[in-house]
Design a protein around this motif. Structure first.
Motif, PDB file in Angstrom:
ATOM      1  N   GLU A   1      85.098  44.603  43.531  1.00 27.03           N
ATOM      2  CA  GLU A   1      85.133  44.691  42.078  1.00 27.03           C
ATOM      3  C   GLU A   1      86.538  45.019  41.587  1.00 27.03           C
ATOM      4  O   GLU A   1      87.327  45.654  42.301  1.00 27.03           O
TER       5      GLU A   1
ATOM      6  N   LEU B   1      84.981  43.136  33.747  1.00 24.84           N
ATOM      7  CA  LEU B   1      84.908  43.407  35.170  1.00 24.84           C
ATOM      8  C   LEU B   1      84.744  42.105  35.940  1.00 24.84           C
ATOM      9  O   LEU B   1      84.107  41.161  35.455  1.00 24.84           O
ATOM     10  N   SER B   2      85.313  42.085  37.145  1.00 25.54           N
ATOM     11  CA  SER B   2      85.166  40.940  38.036  1.00 25.54           C
ATOM     12  C   SER B   2      84.650  41.422  39.384  1.00 25.54           C
ATOM     13  O   SER B   2      84.959  42.527  39.813  1.00 25.54           O
ATOM     14  N   CYS B   3      83.892  40.568  40.042  1.00 26.36           N
ATOM     15  CA  CYS B   3      83.385  40.864  41.381  1.00 26.36           C
ATOM     16  C   CYS B   3      83.495  39.582  42.198  1.00 26.36           C
ATOM     17  O   CYS B   3      82.810  38.592  41.897  1.00 26.36           O
TER      18      CYS B   3
ATOM     19  N   TRP C   1      75.274  43.518  38.101  1.00 23.06           N
ATOM     20  CA  TRP C   1      76.059  44.711  37.846  1.00 23.06           C
ATOM     21  C   TRP C   1      75.127  45.907  37.658  1.00 23.06           C
ATOM     22  O   TRP C   1      74.104  45.805  36.950  1.00 23.06           O
TER      23      TRP C   1
ATOM     24  N   THR D   1      82.712  34.332  42.010  1.00 23.13           N
ATOM     25  CA  THR D   1      83.067  35.509  41.227  1.00 23.13           C
ATOM     26  C   THR D   1      82.070  35.735  40.100  1.00 23.13           C
ATOM     27  O   THR D   1      81.689  34.802  39.393  1.00 23.13           O
TER      28      THR D   1
ATOM     29  N   TYR E   1      81.290  38.047  36.632  1.00 22.50           N
ATOM     30  CA  TYR E   1      82.013  38.746  35.584  1.00 22.50           C
ATOM     31  C   TYR E   1      81.051  39.560  34.724  1.00 22.50           C
ATOM     32  O   TYR E   1      79.875  39.243  34.609  1.00 22.50           O
TER      33      TYR E   1
ATOM     34  N   TYR F   1      80.847  51.359  38.014  1.00 23.21           N
ATOM     35  CA  TYR F   1      80.140  50.089  37.950  1.00 23.21           C
ATOM     36  C   TYR F   1      80.212  49.399  39.307  1.00 23.21           C
ATOM     37  O   TYR F   1      81.296  49.240  39.875  1.00 23.21           O
ATOM     38  N   TYR F   2      79.049  48.982  39.780  1.00 26.48           N
ATOM     39  CA  TYR F   2      78.932  48.345  41.082  1.00 26.48           C
ATOM     40  C   TYR F   2      78.415  46.921  40.942  1.00 26.48           C
ATOM     41  O   TYR F   2      77.549  46.640  40.116  1.00 26.48           O
ATOM     42  N   CYS F   3      78.928  46.064  41.788  1.00 23.84           N
ATOM     43  CA  CYS F   3      78.417  44.713  41.922  1.00 23.84           C
ATOM     44  C   CYS F   3      77.497  44.682  43.144  1.00 23.84           C
ATOM     45  O   CYS F   3      77.773  45.355  44.142  1.00 23.84           O
TER      46      CYS F   3
ATOM     47  N   GLY G   1      79.241  46.412  46.405  1.00 29.65           N
ATOM     48  CA  GLY G   1      80.668  46.625  46.395  1.00 29.65           C
ATOM     49  C   GLY G   1      80.975  48.112  46.359  1.00 29.65           C
ATOM     50  O   GLY G   1      80.078  48.955  46.315  1.00 29.65           O
TER      51      GLY G   1
ATOM     52  N   THR H   1      83.889  50.150  40.552  1.00 35.46           N
ATOM     53  CA  THR H   1      85.085  50.275  39.732  1.00 35.46           C
ATOM     54  C   THR H   1      84.729  51.184  38.551  1.00 35.46           C
ATOM     55  O   THR H   1      83.669  51.039  37.943  1.00 35.46           O
TER      56      THR H   1
END
Length: 123
Positions: free
Chosen positions: A6, A20-22, A36, A80, A82, A96-98, A115, A118
């Motif tokens: 993330e 956010l990106s993962c 998320w 990815t 988002y 925040y977790y993916c 993940g 973040t």
């Protein structure tokens, strides 16, 4: 295995936005569900937004607390996920977790992956 990384967290004032990106790597070809989740200090982890499906057959679900403010999307070519977060509130502050393989209500398949998270701080 699937690895998730993330990025995009940070500190923002109330009313601000973050994205956010993962990015997923490894055995990503059979990923059906990505989402998320967040966990605030002293609280249980909760679902924020989940995408199910592949290509153009996608279903997005959101927690009531973020509907109308957050948008989840996926770029399959880039593996990815988002999360566009608008109109942020102090109560959105959390790690925040993916995750791959979990429903919005945190029912996770045996092969679910997470993940590292973040941090998002709204103050």
């Amino acid at each position: 295995d699937v690895q998730l990384v993330e990025s995009g967290g940070g500190s923002v004032q109330p009313g601000g936005s973050l994205r956010l990106s993962c990015t997923a790597s490894g055995h990503t070809s059979n990923i059906w569900s990505m989402g998320w989740f967040r966990q605030a200090p002293g609280k249980e982890r909760e679902g924020v937004a989940v995408i199910d499906g592949i290509d153009n057959e996608l279903t997005m679900t959101y927690a009531d607390a973020v509907k109308g403010r957050f948008t989840v999307s996926k770029d399959s070519a880039k593996n990815t996920l988002y999360l566009q977060m608008n109109s942020l509130k102090p109560e959105d502050t959390a790690m925040y977790y993916c995750a791959v393989g979990c429903s919005l209500t945190l029912v996770c398949a045996p092969g679910a992956y997470w993940g590292q998270g973040t941090q998002v701080t709204v103050s």
